[in-house]
Design an enzyme around this catalytic site. Structure first.
Site, mmCIF file in Angstrom:
data_model
loop_
_atom_site.group_PDB
_atom_site.id
_atom_site.type_symbol
_atom_site.label_atom_id
_atom_site.label_comp_id
_atom_site.label_asym_id
_atom_site.label_seq_id
_atom_site.Cartn_x
_atom_site.Cartn_y
_atom_site.Cartn_z
ATOM 1 N N ARG A 1 32.456 37.339 61.460
ATOM 2 C CA ARG A 1 33.290 38.512 61.742
ATOM 3 C C ARG A 1 32.893 39.163 63.076
ATOM 4 N NH1 ARG A 1 33.587 43.269 57.391
ATOM 5 N NH2 ARG A 1 31.759 44.087 58.439
ATOM 6 N N ARG B 1 32.422 43.650 66.480
ATOM 7 C CA ARG B 1 31.774 44.875 65.986
ATOM 8 C C ARG B 1 30.321 44.929 66.440
ATOM 9 N NH1 ARG B 1 33.156 46.533 59.833
ATOM 10 N NH2 ARG B 1 31.013 47.232 60.033
ATOM 11 N N LYS C 1 35.109 43.725 50.765
ATOM 12 C CA LYS C 1 35.709 44.960 50.221
ATOM 13 C C LYS C 1 36.972 45.356 50.984
ATOM 14 C CE LYS C 1 32.128 47.663 50.856
ATOM 15 N NZ LYS C 1 30.994 46.814 51.304
ATOM 16 N N ARG D 1 27.654 55.781 48.992
ATOM 17 C CA ARG D 1 26.593 54.811 49.278
ATOM 18 C C ARG D 1 25.222 55.335 48.872
ATOM 19 N NH1 ARG D 1 29.702 52.073 53.664
ATOM 20 N NH2 ARG D 1 28.536 50.335 54.505
ATOM 21 N N ARG E 1 21.286 46.224 57.175
ATOM 22 C CA ARG E 1 22.327 46.793 56.302
ATOM 23 C C ARG E 1 22.162 46.288 54.871
ATOM 24 N NH1 ARG E 1 27.517 45.209 59.232
ATOM 25 N NH2 ARG E 1 28.621 46.410 57.684
HETATM 26 P P1 AMP Z 1 31.256 49.932 56.653
HETATM 27 O O1 AMP Z 1 32.404 49.620 57.532
HETATM 28 O O2 AMP Z 1 31.662 50.594 55.362
HETATM 29 O O3 AMP Z 1 30.344 48.763 56.425
HETATM 30 O O4 AMP Z 1 30.374 51.033 57.430
HETATM 31 C C1 AMP Z 1 29.802 50.773 58.700
HETATM 32 C C2 AMP Z 1 28.631 51.725 58.961
HETATM 33 O O5 AMP Z 1 29.097 53.090 58.908
HETATM 34 C C3 AMP Z 1 27.508 51.662 57.933
HETATM 35 O O6 AMP Z 1 26.578 50.643 58.219
HETATM 36 C C4 AMP Z 1 26.897 53.051 58.059
HETATM 37 O O7 AMP Z 1 26.105 53.171 59.233
HETATM 38 C C5 AMP Z 1 28.131 53.915 58.266
HETATM 39 N N1 AMP Z 1 28.712 54.379 56.961
HETATM 40 C C6 AMP Z 1 29.935 54.060 56.438
HETATM 41 N N2 AMP Z 1 30.138 54.636 55.250
HETATM 42 C C7 AMP Z 1 29.007 55.355 55.002
HETATM 43 C C8 AMP Z 1 28.590 56.167 53.908
HETATM 44 N N3 AMP Z 1 29.378 56.351 52.822
HETATM 45 N N4 AMP Z 1 27.364 56.741 53.995
HETATM 46 C C9 AMP Z 1 26.569 56.588 55.070
HETATM 47 N N5 AMP Z 1 26.894 55.818 56.126
HETATM 48 C C10 AMP Z 1 28.111 55.200 56.092
#
Ligand code: AMP
Length: 190
Positions: free
Chosen positions: A130, A136, A15, A91, A147
Site C-alpha cells: 500500500r 503514505r 478495515k 484505539r 504501529r
Molecule cells: P489509520 O488510518 O486509522 O491507520 O490511522 C493512521 C494514524 O493516525 C495512526 O497510526 C495514528 O497515528 C493516528 N490515529 C488514527 N486514529 C487514531 C485514534 N483513534 N487514536 C489515536 N491516533 C489515531
C-alpha cells in the site's frame, strides 16, 4: 433509525475497504479518525502539524484531540442521524469510554464491534504494498512495525472490553474482499 458500529483490527487488516462497502450497504457514514487526521495534515492546520509527528512515528495521537474530533463530527450531525461506522476509533480504553458516553448522550446504543483479524506478517506485506500504491508517509517498515506494537499494547485490550459487552464479532480478515465481506454480513445478521 440509529445504528453505530465499530471496525477494529490491526493496521492493514483491510478495515478501510470493508468499511466503505458496509457503509454503502447499510447507509452508514464512515467516521475514520485516520482520514480526518490526514485531511488536517493536508490542509496544514495546527492540529495536522502536531498529529503528523505522531502519525509518521506510528504512535497514537492524544486521546483529547481524537475524542474532541469525534465529538465535533457527532455534534455536526445533530441528534437524529446517528448512523455511523467508526473506523480506527476507539484505539484506547479512554477513547472507548468516551465513545460510550457520547453514544449515551445521543441515545444511540452501540450495535456491534467487528474485529478484523489477520496474521501479522501478512499484514506487514500488505502495508508495504500500500505504501507504494498510495505513497503514505507512515507506511515504511519501521513505522509499520511500531504501529503493530502500539496496536498490541494500547488497542488490543479493547477486544476484552467489547467481548465482555457481548457485542464483539471476530472476523477472519484474510481472503478475498468478497469473502471477508460475506463473513461480516453473516456475523451482523446473527
Ligand atoms: P489509520 O488510518 O486509522 O491507520 O490511522 C493512521 C494514524 O493516525 C495512526 O497510526 C495514528 O497515528 C493516528 N490515529 C488514527 N486514529 C487514531 C485514534 N483513534 N487514536 C489515536 N491516533 C489515531
Amino acid at each position: 433509525m440509529n445504528e453505530a458500529l465499530i471496525f477494529m483490527g490491526p493496521p492493514g487488516a483491510g478495515k478501510g475497504t470493508q468499511a466503505i462497502r458496509l457503509c454503502k450497504e447499510r447507509n452508514l457514514t464512515q467516521l475514520s479518525t485516520g482520514d480526518i487526521l490526514r485531511d488536517h495534515v493536508k490542509r496544514g492546520t495546527t492540529l495536522g502539524i502536531e498529529a503528523k509527528k505522531k502519525m509518521d512515528a506510528g504512535e497514537l495521537v492524544s486521546d483529547d484531540v481524537i475524542i474532541g474530533m469525534v465529538r465535533d463530527v457527532l455534534e455536526s450531525k445533530g441528534s437524529h442521524d446517528i448512523r455511523i461506522l467508526f473506523d480506527g476509533f476507539p484505539r484506547t480504553t479512554a477513547q472507548a469510554k468516551a465513545l460510550d458516553q457520547l453514544l449515551n448522550e445521543y441515545h444511540a446504543p452501540l450495535d456491534a464491534v467487528i474485529l478484523l483479524e489477520a496474521d501479522e506478517e501478512e499484514i506487514v506485506q500488505r502495508l508495504l504494498k500500500r505504501a507504494i500504491q498510495e505513497g503514505r508517509s507512515d507506511d515504511n517498515e519501521d513505522t509499520i512495525r511500531n504501529r503493530m506494537r502500539v496496536y498490541r499494547n494500547q488497542t488490543s485490550p479493547l477486544i476484552e472490553y467489547y467481548h465482555d459487552s457481548g457485542k464483539l464479532h471476530r472476523i477472519q480478515g484474510i481472503g478475498s474482499i468478497d469473502d471477508v465481506f460475506s463473513r461480516i454480513q453473516a456475523a451482523l445478521s446473527r
